[in-house]
Enzyme design. Structure first.
Site, PDB file in Angstrom:
ATOM      1  N   HIS A 282      -9.779  -6.675  24.553  1.00 24.49           N
ATOM      2  CA  HIS A 282     -11.066  -6.984  23.934  1.00 24.49           C
ATOM      3  C   HIS A 282     -10.887  -7.573  22.536  1.00 24.49           C
ATOM      4  O   HIS A 282     -11.657  -7.307  21.622  1.00 24.49           O
ATOM      5  CB  HIS A 282     -11.943  -5.728  23.876  1.00 24.49           C
ATOM      6  N   ASP A 313      -6.400 -12.831  27.864  1.00 24.15           N
ATOM      7  CA  ASP A 313      -7.065 -13.210  26.614  1.00 24.15           C
ATOM      8  C   ASP A 313      -6.537 -12.366  25.463  1.00 24.15           C
ATOM      9  O   ASP A 313      -5.568 -11.633  25.615  1.00 24.15           O
ATOM     10  CB  ASP A 313      -8.592 -13.124  26.741  1.00 24.15           C
ATOM     11  N   GLY A 315      -6.209 -13.090  21.174  1.00 17.22           N
ATOM     12  CA  GLY A 315      -5.285 -13.596  20.172  1.00 17.22           C
ATOM     13  C   GLY A 315      -4.868 -15.042  20.326  1.00 17.22           C
ATOM     14  O   GLY A 315      -4.067 -15.532  19.519  1.00 17.22           O
ATOM     15  N   GLY A 336     -12.154 -16.631  22.962  1.00 19.27           N
ATOM     16  CA  GLY A 336     -13.461 -16.154  22.509  1.00 19.27           C
ATOM     17  C   GLY A 336     -13.722 -16.546  21.078  1.00 19.27           C
ATOM     18  O   GLY A 336     -14.624 -17.328  20.774  1.00 19.27           O
TER      19      GLY A 336
END
Length: 390
Positions: A282, A313, A315, A336
């Site tokens: 996250h 996902d 980083g 993101g």
């Protein structure tokens, strides 16, 4: 640097976003939780991984096309769900959807978006759209979004499973940040000194929609106070594997489970009929002691890579980072914050600039590595820290 067109990398877009947003809102987007250990670790692990080049190969016709969930993409990338998108820019979710459609990649609409999902489908550029599901304390109210997303035409449902308790973001408390946004003694000066965001985003919601940004895709009782909204949006900590089976039965299209960090959990997802998993911590938000997803990616690919789509996902900031994830077996990478910085800095143009930067970096790095096609990328192209020569 004064415009998104002059940004040379994702960090430039980050600095433009920092300049435009309030301190509280920027840190809400930019930081992880507690001491930001997991946030930093995600980057540190990616930076320690190295790419191995091969030379004297004709790479003049290189391209980044691939497939994701059985459909073509112009690069193996997707935009992940970022809840603040509609707070940082007026109808920021639609701006991100347009940028993703232009780039030929999927965009994931967050549960906590501020634009109706149907409007995003209608005005988002006609690209591939996934819908992200959080499950709140009121489970049945949360699940009302599932048939709604199906009726709206979303290709995939992305169920987040690593966020069943509140995040420990102490800096949000110190900054007086609340979602939905409201004026408090702690944030009023911060808001007043950022007029471009205040009038360009909040002001447009008030003038165009008649209200402040609010969660329009979550079925909440009418007339809730700010405290009532906050209490409603308390994460549900009862989720289990039977719940996942219920979601699988409810959703007839592609189902993706986001937040996997253990191979055994990925196996259980495959057994439940899930189409794909996102290896994710996250972005360092859920737990400050979390493993970096790129570290556990190879073991999960070995375990379930032939049974389902594996995405990673957390980083990823450079095109070379994306190639590292692909070389370690991921079918695609989700970004993101990279596109959130872009939309914060300049709406659709900023998000498009972020994707253009990543695409150019992927192509350039492919050239250096001797790759014309991403199908040529193998595990031999990546070197982990313990494999580095002394």
């Amino acid at each position: 640097m004064s415009s998104v067109s002059s940004a040379l990398n994702i960090e430039d877009l980050r600095l433009l976003a920092k300049r435009r947003l309030t301190k509280g809102l920027f840190e809400f987007c930019d930081r992880g939780s507690e001491d930001d250990v997991a946030l930093r670790h995600n980057r540190e692990v990616l930076e320690r991984i190295k790419l191995r080049s091969r030379v004297l190969k004709d790479t003049s016709s290189r391209h980044t096309k691939s497939t994701l969930l059985g459909q073509p993409v112009d690069m193996p990338l997707a935009i992940g769900p970022t809840g603040p998108a509609g707070f940082v820019w007026y109808r920021g979710e639609t701006e991100l959807a347009k940028a993703a459609a232009r780039a030929g990649i999927p965009f994931t609409v967050a549960s906590t978006s501020n634009t109706p999902m149907e409007r995003i489908v209608e005005e988002g550029g006609g690209g591939r759209l996934w819908y992200h599901l959080y499950v709140w304390r009121d489970m049945e109210a949360s699940l009302l979004a599932v048939p709604r997303a199906e009726a709206a035409g979303f290709e995939a449902l992305v169920l987040t499973v690593d966020s069943t308790v509140p995040y420990n973001r102490e800096f949000d408390v110190r900054n007086g940040v609340t979602m939905p946004v409201r004026l408090t003694p702690r944030n009023i000066a911060d808001i007043a000194t950022h007029p471009r965001w205040l009038f360009g985003t909040v002001g447009r919601y008030v003038l165009s929609d008649g209200h402040l940004p609010r969660y329009v895709n979550i079925d909440m009782p009418e007339g809730l106070s700010t405290t009532g909204v906050r209490d409603f949006l308390f994460k549900n900590d009862t989720l289990d594997w039977d719940f996942l089976k219920r979601i699988r039965d409810m959703w007839p299209r592609k189902l993706i489970v986001k937040g996997i960090l253990h191979a055994d959990d990925a196996v259980k997802c495959a057994e439940a009929g899930v189409d794909g998993v996102v290896i994710s911590n996250h972005g360092g938000i859920a737990s400050d002691a979390a493993l970096a997803p790129i570290d556990v990616l190879p073991s999960i690919v070995r375990t379930v890579g032939d049974r389902m789509t594996v995405i990673v996902d957390s980083g990823f900031r450079r095109g070379s980072d994306i190639l590292k994830g692909l070389a370690l077996g991921a079918d695609a990478v989700i970004v993101g914050r990279a596109t959130l910085y872009g939309v914060s800095a300049g709406g659709e143009a900023g998000a498009t600039r972020a994707l253009d930067i990543l695409h150019a970096e992927i192509r350039r790095t492919m050239g250096v590595m001797g790759l014309s096609d991403l199908s040529e990328l193998t595990r031999d192209h990546v070197v982990l820290p313990h494999q580095l020569p002394l």
